[in-house]
Design an enzyme around this catalytic site. Sequence first.
Site, short mmCIF file in Angstrom:
data_model
loop_
_atom_site.label_atom_id
_atom_site.label_comp_id
_atom_site.label_asym_id
_atom_site.label_seq_id
_atom_site.Cartn_x
_atom_site.Cartn_y
_atom_site.Cartn_z
N TYR A 1 0.84 -1.18 0.00
CA TYR A 1 0.00 0.00 0.00
C TYR A 1 0.88 1.25 0.00
O TYR A 1 1.81 1.37 0.82
CB TYR A 1 -0.91 -0.05 1.23
CG TYR A 1 -1.75 1.18 1.40
CD1 TYR A 1 -2.71 1.51 0.45
CD2 TYR A 1 -1.60 2.02 2.50
CE1 TYR A 1 -3.49 2.64 0.60
CE2 TYR A 1 -2.38 3.15 2.65
CZ TYR A 1 -3.31 3.45 1.70
OH TYR A 1 -4.07 4.58 1.84
N ASP B 1 0.14 -7.22 6.98
CA ASP B 1 -1.03 -6.39 6.68
C ASP B 1 -2.05 -7.33 6.03
O ASP B 1 -1.88 -7.74 4.88
CB ASP B 1 -0.63 -5.24 5.74
CG ASP B 1 -1.80 -4.32 5.44
OD1 ASP B 1 -2.97 -4.77 5.49
OD2 ASP B 1 -1.55 -3.13 5.12
N LYS C 1 -11.66 -1.25 4.91
CA LYS C 1 -11.86 -2.03 3.69
C LYS C 1 -12.86 -3.18 3.92
O LYS C 1 -14.00 -2.91 4.25
CB LYS C 1 -10.49 -2.51 3.18
CG LYS C 1 -9.42 -1.41 3.16
CD LYS C 1 -9.72 -0.28 2.21
CE LYS C 1 -8.82 0.93 2.39
NZ LYS C 1 -7.38 0.68 2.35
C1 LIG Z 1 -6.18 1.27 2.77
C2 LIG Z 1 -5.05 0.44 3.19
C3 LIG Z 1 -4.26 0.81 4.29
C4 LIG Z 1 -4.45 2.13 5.02
O1 LIG Z 1 -5.61 2.15 5.75
P1 LIG Z 1 -6.46 3.51 6.07
O2 LIG Z 1 -7.63 2.96 6.80
O3 LIG Z 1 -6.79 4.12 4.75
O4 LIG Z 1 -5.57 4.36 6.89
C5 LIG Z 1 -3.25 -0.05 4.68
N1 LIG Z 1 -3.01 -1.20 4.02
C6 LIG Z 1 -3.74 -1.59 2.96
C7 LIG Z 1 -3.44 -2.89 2.29
C8 LIG Z 1 -4.78 -0.78 2.51
O5 LIG Z 1 -5.50 -1.18 1.45
#
Ligand SMILES: *Cc1c(COP(=O)(O)O)cnc(C)c1O
Length: 378
Positions: A101, A174, A199
């Site tokens: 990301y 992540d 997400k």
């Molecule tokens: C969107 C996203 C983030 C960041 O998250 P936010 O809620 O926008 O701060 C981190 N890792 C991945 C894989 C993402 O898609």
Amino acid sequence: MTEFETRAIHVSQDPDANNGAVIPPIYMSSTHKQDGVGGLRDGFEYNRAANPSRSALQEVLASLESGKFGLSFASGLAAEDAVVRATCAPGDHVVLGSDLYGGTFRLMNRIHRGAGIDSEVVDLSDEKALRLAIRPGKTKLIWIETPSNPMLGIFDIARISEIAKEHGVLTVVDNTFATPYLQRPLELGADIVTHSTTKFIGGHSDILGGAVIVNDAELHEKIRFIQFAAGAVSSPFDAWLTHRSIKTLAVRVEKHCSNAQAVAEFLDAHKNIEQVYYPGLPAHPGHELAKKQMSGFGGIVSLRFKTEKAAKDFCNKTKLFTLAESLGGVESLVNHPAEMTHASAKGSPIEVGGEIVRLSVGIENPKDLIADLAQALG
Ligand SMILES: *Cc1c(COP(=O)(O)O)cnc(C)c1O
């Protein structure tokens, strides 16, 4: 309560003891009455330290990730930031996977580098490169995103965690793209799981949130202290809404997966597409590994067009797929990473080509989704 779907619905959701409300209320109160100085009820004192709606969410998140401790934050990046601050000091070093990301790269490169924490992008599928990158005594974290954003790379969590342990390094995964329904990194040997709950976990494009899940009590205490002392907590309403969303995570993700598979197969056969990146396609280089460490392939599909112009034209022509950042909601979205989600990575080792388009495949009827893609491809 042993099964995932059951825990998603019932953990920390007991009906209200006083009035029987099946859904616990949102505790908006910023503070709690004390029975004499220091006489806290149930440990609650002040919202930044702990809030009943947030505590309930943290418990279900930990349960679903097979972890002991969950922590909920105001955003995914706030969660990531707390992990770095809790584990790294000036002079330390972080290894980042080679596709991730854009905001994670920016956080390390633009914020933590300034505070003396070095970071470096490494191809985590190259064991030799990974071993060479680890700086004895200095490397504190290996940061894995799998499937990765936006290229859907699959990395071996168990193997990388093993190498990390040999060197006393913590592994962070992540898990935003997979969700705990499809992949549980702590079971595979990782030390820390992070999420953008914005997400798939939130799932309806109406919450901003993040989470950290760990098993180690000392590590939990360090990250919890940052959560409390720096204060990037989720609000009671966001925590409650996220908890509500988690109850349908399993059914949503099942449908995201089957729709994404159908979309990927349709696009894979289309003459105007150079390449489809989806781990559910047998030709994907990570297909076998994904089958081993995940129980489904997720809802994100990326595409490569012949030219940047063709990619942008496509983004402008879809109707059901809304052109917008973010992913993981029930509605389908299309994104041009080079100029949207990954614009901050321009000129960096994780730069994304302008020919790449990322689809977040929603849970609409797949026939309508495919018809929309077909008309946009001309
Ligand atoms: C969107 C996203 C983030 C960041 O998250 P936010 O809620 O926008 O701060 C981190 N890792 C991945 C894989 C993402 O898609």
